[in-house]
Design an enzyme around this catalytic site. Structure first.
Site, short mmCIF file in Angstrom:
data_model
loop_
_atom_site.label_atom_id
_atom_site.label_comp_id
_atom_site.label_asym_id
_atom_site.label_seq_id
_atom_site.Cartn_x
_atom_site.Cartn_y
_atom_site.Cartn_z
N ASP A 13 0.82 -1.23 0.00
CA ASP A 13 0.00 0.00 0.00
C ASP A 13 0.84 1.27 0.00
OD1 ASP A 13 -2.26 -1.68 0.26
OD2 ASP A 13 -1.93 -1.77 2.42
N LYS A 16 2.38 2.09 -5.10
CA LYS A 16 3.09 1.57 -6.28
C LYS A 16 2.30 1.79 -7.56
CE LYS A 16 3.29 -2.47 -4.43
NZ LYS A 16 2.80 -2.12 -3.10
N GLY A 17 0.96 1.62 -7.45
CA GLY A 17 0.11 1.78 -8.63
C GLY A 17 0.26 3.17 -9.21
N ASN A 38 -5.21 -10.04 -4.31
CA ASN A 38 -5.01 -9.56 -2.93
C ASN A 38 -4.49 -8.12 -2.98
OD1 ASN A 38 -2.63 -10.52 -4.10
ND2 ASN A 38 -1.76 -11.29 -2.19
N GLY A 40 -4.17 -4.14 -4.22
CA GLY A 40 -5.10 -3.08 -4.59
C GLY A 40 -4.30 -1.87 -5.00
N HIS A 41 -4.31 -1.57 -6.27
CA HIS A 41 -3.55 -0.42 -6.77
C HIS A 41 -4.51 0.66 -7.24
CE1 HIS A 41 0.03 -3.32 -7.62
NE2 HIS A 41 -0.06 -2.97 -6.37
N ARG A 136 2.82 -28.88 -6.68
CA ARG A 136 2.73 -29.42 -8.05
C ARG A 136 1.38 -30.02 -8.39
NH1 ARG A 136 8.18 -32.42 -6.82
NH2 ARG A 136 6.97 -32.54 -4.90
N GLN A 216 2.13 -5.83 -3.19
CA GLN A 216 2.51 -5.90 -1.77
C GLN A 216 3.87 -5.20 -1.53
OE1 GLN A 216 1.59 -9.35 -3.15
NE2 GLN A 216 -0.47 -8.60 -2.88
N THR A 231 2.72 -12.56 2.73
CA THR A 231 1.94 -13.16 1.66
C THR A 231 2.71 -14.39 1.16
OG1 THR A 231 0.65 -12.68 -0.34
CG2 THR A 231 2.85 -11.68 -0.22
N SER A 405 5.55 12.46 -4.06
CA SER A 405 4.20 12.81 -4.47
C SER A 405 3.44 13.47 -3.33
CB SER A 405 3.48 11.62 -5.07
OG SER A 405 2.70 10.95 -4.14
N GLY A 407 -0.11 14.17 -3.48
CA GLY A 407 -1.56 14.03 -3.66
C GLY A 407 -1.84 12.86 -4.56
P1 IMP Z 1 -2.70 -12.80 1.54
O1 IMP Z 1 -1.77 -12.22 0.53
O2 IMP Z 1 -4.16 -12.54 1.22
O3 IMP Z 1 -2.42 -14.24 1.79
O4 IMP Z 1 -2.47 -12.05 2.93
C1 IMP Z 1 -1.25 -12.20 3.66
C2 IMP Z 1 -0.85 -10.87 4.30
O5 IMP Z 1 -0.49 -9.93 3.30
C3 IMP Z 1 -1.97 -10.20 5.10
O6 IMP Z 1 -1.40 -9.52 6.20
C4 IMP Z 1 -2.54 -9.19 4.13
O7 IMP Z 1 -3.18 -8.10 4.78
C5 IMP Z 1 -1.28 -8.75 3.43
N1 IMP Z 1 -1.51 -8.24 2.07
C6 IMP Z 1 -1.77 -8.94 0.96
N2 IMP Z 1 -1.90 -8.13 -0.09
C7 IMP Z 1 -1.68 -6.88 0.35
C8 IMP Z 1 -1.62 -5.60 -0.28
O8 IMP Z 1 -1.79 -5.44 -1.49
N3 IMP Z 1 -1.37 -4.56 0.54
C9 IMP Z 1 -1.13 -4.70 1.86
N4 IMP Z 1 -1.16 -5.86 2.48
C10 IMP Z 1 -1.42 -6.95 1.74
#
Ligand code: IMP
Length: 420
Positions: A13, A16-17, A38, A40-41, A136, A216, A231, A405, A407
């Site tokens: 977070d 990066k996006g 997982n 979010g950009h 696998r 991430q 992750t 940046s 804003g």
């Molecule tokens: P998972 O990737 O859903 O398995 O989550 C594993 C850990 O990574 C958790 O603490 C999530 O909150 C964190 N996580 C996964 N994707 C993001 C992301 O894009 N931003 C921030 N934290 C992330």
């Protein structure tokens, strides 16, 4: 530099996006190399907000080729939902990427609900999909887009996964209805599926510029992150070659995207964490709520132990500092320089989570600024205290700042150094 990796230097977070979208205006190819939906950009331009989860952040520029590389795990339903919102794009999906199917998300939830120490995953099935890959028994995209092979493999997987779901006391899944629904998604994906390593290497032979976009952050890396609160892939620049099929020596450098403070979603230690009114106001002002799950993010001071760790394990050529504007109005800012651990001052992240949990932050105070900086267009226009903060950050990490940046909009990004 011609081939640059965009790396999150904290717990994800970092923006990066936004930085990828900004630099994408100068490149030929943007390639996402790991993770799935997982991530979010958020990309904002022309006052329009775009939330991307799976698609590379160059997708909004129709001139750029976007690649979803073999290191990704792709949820086909999420893919179709996202791509249908984009009108004009160029995309290639790796035939070697793995597919996230409904039982992966169900198992993700089931594992979490049974764990004594929850990871706080996004419940998107990322861990179970990478587990299948490593064991696998996973499904590659090339199998998914082949109707007969998809059917055969899916039925086997459903049988096996239903045993696991049964053991957890979860409802069982029906293979045929998954097939019927997912066949339609496979048809949407199929025209884009190729060996993306060939495309990327051809682009390199043609001397094109490529941005490799990580999801991430390095602290969530399976190897170099705060295990087990991580992750299931590696967001480091070091993982790009294996996750894309491009040789390591063809990559020129990495830009570490760093929030001007620290955030974390999910569980696990965070020595610089702050609470109370200040954390709340930064959370609100910075809109620190997960793009994927909507969860409130935990807030902390800038932690340079973490940044030096990321610099070492991933390599950082330059920094891109984001969300500097959010710190306007704080009288005194703190920066974590070291930790105190078992009576000693340390400059590393202990491997065992119990040890990391007992680390206390050692901080320095920095004067804050009160001016609104959202309209500045150069470093020189910043208040002295903000300049000092950026200079100190760069000095403590030992990496030059190329971009900052102020804003969310694309035009609130200030370049101090041409990275290409
Ligand atoms: P998972 O990737 O859903 O398995 O989550 C594993 C850990 O990574 C958790 O603490 C999530 O909150 C964190 N996580 C996964 N994707 C993001 C992301 O894009 N931003 C921030 N934290 C992330």
């Amino acid at each position: 530099m011609k081939r640059i990796v965009i790396v999150g230097t904290q717990w994800g977070d970092e923006g990066k996006g936004k930085i990828t979208d900004y630099l994408a205006q100068k490149v030929d190819v943007v390639c996402r190399y790991q993770g799935g939906n997982n991530a979010g950009h958020t990309v904002i331009f022309d006052q329009k907000k775009h939330s991307l989860h799976l698609l590379p952040s160059g997708i909004l520029n129709p001139k750029i080729t976007n690649v979803m590389a073999n290191g990704m795990v792709i949820n086909p339903k999420a893919f179709v939902d996202e791509i249908k919102k984009i009108d004009d794009f160029k995309l290639a999906i790796s035939n070697r990427a793995h597919v996230v199917l409904p039982f992966h998300s169900e198992l993700d939830k089931a594992y979490e609900s049974k764990k004594e120490h929850k990871i706080g995953t996004t419940h998107k099935g990322i861990g179970p999909a990478y587990t299948d890959k490593a064991a696998r028994i996973g499904m590659r995209v090339s199998t998914f887009v082949h109707p007969e092979r998809f059917y055969e493999k899916l039925m086997k997987m459903v049988e096996q996964k239903n045993e696991e779901l049964h053991a957890f006391g979860c409802p069982l899944l029906d293979g045929q209805s998954i097939y019927d629904e997912y066949q339609a998604y496979a048809k949407v994906m199929a025209p884009y599926v190729i060996d993306t390593s060939v495309l990327l290497n051809q682009a390199i032979n043609d001397d094109q510029k490529i941005l490799f976009e990580g999801a991430q952050g390095v602290l969530l890396c399976l190897d170099h992150g705060t295990y087990p609160y991580v992750t299931s892939s590696s967001p480091t620049a070091a993982s790009v070659p294996v996750n894309t099929g491009v040789a390591p020596w063809l990559i020129d450098g990495a830009i570490g995207v760093t929030k001007a403070y620290t955030t974390r979603v999910g569980e696990g230690p965070m020595p610089s964490e702050i609470f109370g009114e200040l954390a709340h106001s930064i959370r609100i002002k910075g809109n620190e709520f997960g793009t994927t799950t909507g969860r409130p993010r935990r807030i902390g001071w800038l932690d340079t132990v973490i940044l030096r760790h990321t610099k070492r394990v991933s390599g950082l050529t330059y920094l891109a500092v984001t969300l500097l504007d959010i710190l306007s109005g704080v009288d005194t800012l703190k920066i974590v320089t070291h930790y105190e651990f078992e009576g000693e001052i340390i400059d590393y992240i202990p491997s065992d989570i119990e040890d990391f949990e007992s680390c206390k932050p050692i901080t320095i105070d920095m004067p804050g600024w009160h001016e609104d900086i959202t309209g500045v267009t150069s470093f020189d226009e910043l208040p002295d205290a903000a300049k000092h903060y950026l200079n100190q950050l760069s000095h403590l990490v030992g990496v030059e700042i190329a971009i900052f940046s102020v804003g969310p909009d694309r035009n609130q990004t200030i370049s101090m150094k041409d990275v290409f």
